[in-house]
Design a protein around this motif. Sequence first.
Motif, short mmCIF file in Angstrom:
data_model
loop_
_atom_site.label_atom_id
_atom_site.label_comp_id
_atom_site.label_asym_id
_atom_site.label_seq_id
_atom_site.Cartn_x
_atom_site.Cartn_y
_atom_site.Cartn_z
N ASP B 41 0.87 -1.16 0.00
CA ASP B 41 0.00 0.00 0.00
C ASP B 41 0.92 1.22 0.00
O ASP B 41 1.52 1.57 1.02
CB ASP B 41 -0.91 -0.01 1.22
CG ASP B 41 -1.89 1.14 1.17
OD1 ASP B 41 -3.09 0.88 1.31
OD2 ASP B 41 -1.47 2.29 0.99
N LEU B 43 0.36 4.41 -0.40
CA LEU B 43 -0.08 5.56 0.41
C LEU B 43 0.38 5.38 1.84
O LEU B 43 0.90 6.31 2.46
CB LEU B 43 -1.60 5.70 0.39
CG LEU B 43 -2.28 6.37 -0.79
CD1 LEU B 43 -2.58 5.37 -1.88
CD2 LEU B 43 -3.57 7.04 -0.35
N SER B 44 0.19 4.19 2.37
CA SER B 44 0.60 3.91 3.75
C SER B 44 2.12 3.97 3.88
O SER B 44 2.66 4.47 4.87
CB SER B 44 0.10 2.54 4.20
OG SER B 44 -1.30 2.52 4.27
N TRP B 45 2.81 3.47 2.86
CA TRP B 45 4.26 3.52 2.87
C TRP B 45 4.73 4.98 2.92
O TRP B 45 5.58 5.36 3.72
CB TRP B 45 4.84 2.81 1.63
CG TRP B 45 6.32 2.93 1.52
CD1 TRP B 45 7.25 2.16 2.16
CD2 TRP B 45 7.05 3.90 0.77
NE1 TRP B 45 8.51 2.59 1.85
CE2 TRP B 45 8.42 3.67 1.01
CE3 TRP B 45 6.69 4.96 -0.06
CZ2 TRP B 45 9.42 4.44 0.43
CZ3 TRP B 45 7.67 5.74 -0.63
CH2 TRP B 45 9.02 5.47 -0.39
N ARG B 46 4.12 5.81 2.06
CA ARG B 46 4.52 7.22 2.02
C ARG B 46 4.22 7.92 3.34
O ARG B 46 5.05 8.68 3.85
CB ARG B 46 3.82 7.94 0.86
CG ARG B 46 4.17 9.42 0.77
CD ARG B 46 3.74 10.04 -0.55
NE ARG B 46 2.31 10.09 -0.72
CZ ARG B 46 1.52 11.06 -0.27
NH1 ARG B 46 2.03 12.08 0.39
NH2 ARG B 46 0.22 11.03 -0.48
N LEU B 47 3.05 7.67 3.92
CA LEU B 47 2.73 8.30 5.21
C LEU B 47 3.73 7.86 6.27
O LEU B 47 4.20 8.69 7.07
CB LEU B 47 1.30 7.94 5.65
CG LEU B 47 0.87 8.58 6.97
CD1 LEU B 47 0.76 10.10 6.83
CD2 LEU B 47 -0.46 8.01 7.46
N ALA B 48 4.09 6.59 6.27
CA ALA B 48 5.05 6.09 7.26
C ALA B 48 6.43 6.71 7.05
O ALA B 48 7.15 6.97 8.01
CB ALA B 48 5.12 4.56 7.20
N GLU B 50 6.90 9.78 5.69
CA GLU B 50 6.79 11.19 6.06
C GLU B 50 6.74 11.40 7.57
O GLU B 50 7.09 12.47 8.06
CB GLU B 50 5.55 11.82 5.40
CG GLU B 50 5.63 11.95 3.88
CD GLU B 50 6.74 12.88 3.41
OE1 GLU B 50 7.30 13.63 4.24
OE2 GLU B 50 7.08 12.84 2.22
N THR B 51 6.25 10.40 8.31
CA THR B 51 6.16 10.53 9.76
C THR B 51 7.36 9.90 10.47
O THR B 51 7.35 9.75 11.69
CB THR B 51 4.85 9.89 10.27
OG1 THR B 51 4.73 8.58 9.72
CG2 THR B 51 3.65 10.71 9.84
N ASP B 52 8.37 9.51 9.69
CA ASP B 52 9.61 8.97 10.23
C ASP B 52 9.43 7.60 10.89
O ASP B 52 10.24 7.22 11.75
CB ASP B 52 10.25 9.96 11.22
CG ASP B 52 11.76 9.77 11.32
OD1 ASP B 52 12.39 9.44 10.31
OD2 ASP B 52 12.31 9.95 12.44
N ASN B 53 8.37 6.90 10.52
CA ASN B 53 8.18 5.55 11.05
C ASN B 53 9.05 4.53 10.32
O ASN B 53 9.42 3.51 10.88
CB ASN B 53 6.71 5.15 10.95
CG ASN B 53 5.85 5.90 11.94
OD1 ASN B 53 6.24 6.12 13.09
ND2 ASN B 53 4.67 6.33 11.51
N ILE B 54 9.33 4.81 9.05
CA ILE B 54 10.25 3.96 8.29
C ILE B 54 11.54 4.76 8.15
O ILE B 54 11.54 5.87 7.61
CB ILE B 54 9.70 3.60 6.90
CG1 ILE B 54 8.36 2.87 7.03
CG2 ILE B 54 10.70 2.74 6.13
CD1 ILE B 54 7.73 2.50 5.70
N ARG B 55 12.63 4.21 8.66
CA ARG B 55 13.90 4.94 8.67
C ARG B 55 14.96 4.18 7.89
O ARG B 55 14.88 2.97 7.71
CB ARG B 55 14.38 5.14 10.12
CG ARG B 55 13.43 6.00 10.92
CD ARG B 55 13.95 6.24 12.33
NE ARG B 55 12.94 6.99 13.10
CZ ARG B 55 13.03 7.28 14.40
NH1 ARG B 55 14.09 6.88 15.09
NH2 ARG B 55 12.08 7.95 15.01
N TRP B 233 13.83 14.46 8.04
CA TRP B 233 13.77 14.60 9.49
C TRP B 233 15.14 14.92 10.06
O TRP B 233 15.25 15.53 11.14
CB TRP B 233 13.15 13.36 10.14
CG TRP B 233 11.66 13.34 9.99
CD1 TRP B 233 10.93 12.53 9.18
CD2 TRP B 233 10.72 14.20 10.65
NE1 TRP B 233 9.59 12.83 9.30
CE2 TRP B 233 9.43 13.84 10.19
CE3 TRP B 233 10.83 15.23 11.59
CZ2 TRP B 233 8.25 14.48 10.64
CZ3 TRP B 233 9.66 15.86 12.02
CH2 TRP B 233 8.41 15.48 11.55
#
Lengths: 256, 256
Positions: B41, B43-48, B50-55, B233
Amino acid sequence: MRALPFLYLATILETTQVIPNNLHLLRPHSGLAGHNVEGIDCLSWRLAVETDNIRSWSTVPEDCESYVGNYMLGKQYREDCQVVADNAYAYAKNLTLGDDGLDIWVFDIDETTLSNLPYYAQPEVAFGAVAYNSTAFNEWEAKAIAPAVPANLDLYKKLVNLGFKIVFLTGRSETKRNATAENLKNVGYTTWEKLILKPTSEKGTTALVYKSTKRAELVAEGYRILGNMGDQWSDLFGTNVGNRTFKVPDPMYYIS
Amino acid sequence: MRALPFLYLATILETTQVIPNNLHLLRPHSGLAGHNVEGIDCLSWRLAVETDNIRSWSTVPEDCESYVGNYMLGKQYREDCQVVADNAYAYAKNLTLGDDGLDIWVFDIDETTLSNLPYYAQPEVAFGAVAYNSTAFNEWEAKAIAPAVPANLDLYKKLVNLGFKIVFLTGRSETKRNATAENLKNVGYTTWEKLILKPTSEKGTTALVYKSTKRAELVAEGYRILGNMGDQWSDLFGTNVGNRTFKVPDPMYYIS
């Protein structure tokens, strides 16, 4: 078309009081992940909220009420939560824990481990587009029927299996201890190291300061905060934030 | 259908070398803000992201190449940038500046003030879905033809009018000073207090540490960092981050 999800919700909410854990019943028929509204680009507004570019906002823009409602009840919110939880687990499972029981994962409660969607989906709350009503929200919390956020309940269980000790750190008042503990247990959060609620004496303290202070106390007690997950940036900023932080989506309200 | 934007791009890129500031020419005919791809997904990947959940990710997931491409060239990216810039200006215009010329706004350069989209849109770069090629990217930078990010050029001009001093703080190497200054000036960033580039001696330092150190030097010189804007970030975390930070969208690469 735009009124349909809410009519549907009105029916569903009755059901929800009886079987609160079936959060999926709140899903609208359309399965939409939200739609654009003229005037405000609600996708951009939500991204700006999630990235902390818009701060200290009090209510969802009126034009974005339907958008936020459809997002929260649709599959996109669930998938967004799932991706965060998946990445948290991918991080956690590669860690080597000590055998002293001091490796902890800090979870916020509202909109992180428990979902207040059945409350927020009510027409008079309108997914945060209507001003916060503390009396009504307190009554909802006291019912102790908030369902789990599915992806994070699953993550919680996996973390417990990995050997993490769980600390719940919430802005909920100490007076809500019994209702909160009951609610957590009923939906599947059956064990924890600590459940830290906000003392009445600290009512005026911001979440950022209050949570930083409590995390400092945990560190002083010897705990190692390996993960920290919350739906507000005030859960994840400040001091002693932990080795990794995870931001859960929440476009319904802002807590500083 | 999926190949169409890239064929269109190939034609447009020729034009772009001649009139680099017309970034809008890169917009695909469809105007799509991206689409879902099975398996991931996006969209979910991009949101993650942008919110620094995926680093510390190295490339855009292969399945999300088209999604990211369509997002970056579509109206959603532009509107997402505009909302961030609007909120930055809303914050900035309510500040009272001192008359000592020490109130500064820190801007990152790549994907914040200058856009490398004409480079990233090339099939062999694939919006970050192909591994970073430092030789090719250096050649692109040396051309000094990167267009401005429109919303942030507009914000820059407004900030200068409000009396802010502008500091560009970039991970670009000191060896790129002339090309960078020329590029900035050509697209409309005509004045600045400082242009801080990364000394060759600090090549191995992370962006987070390097930028924190440089901001500490600014503060030690008496500057007040009232705003700080970047697409990573690592521009916005660390020390002396400034009174407010603003995260510009960038799903194409990650810098730690």
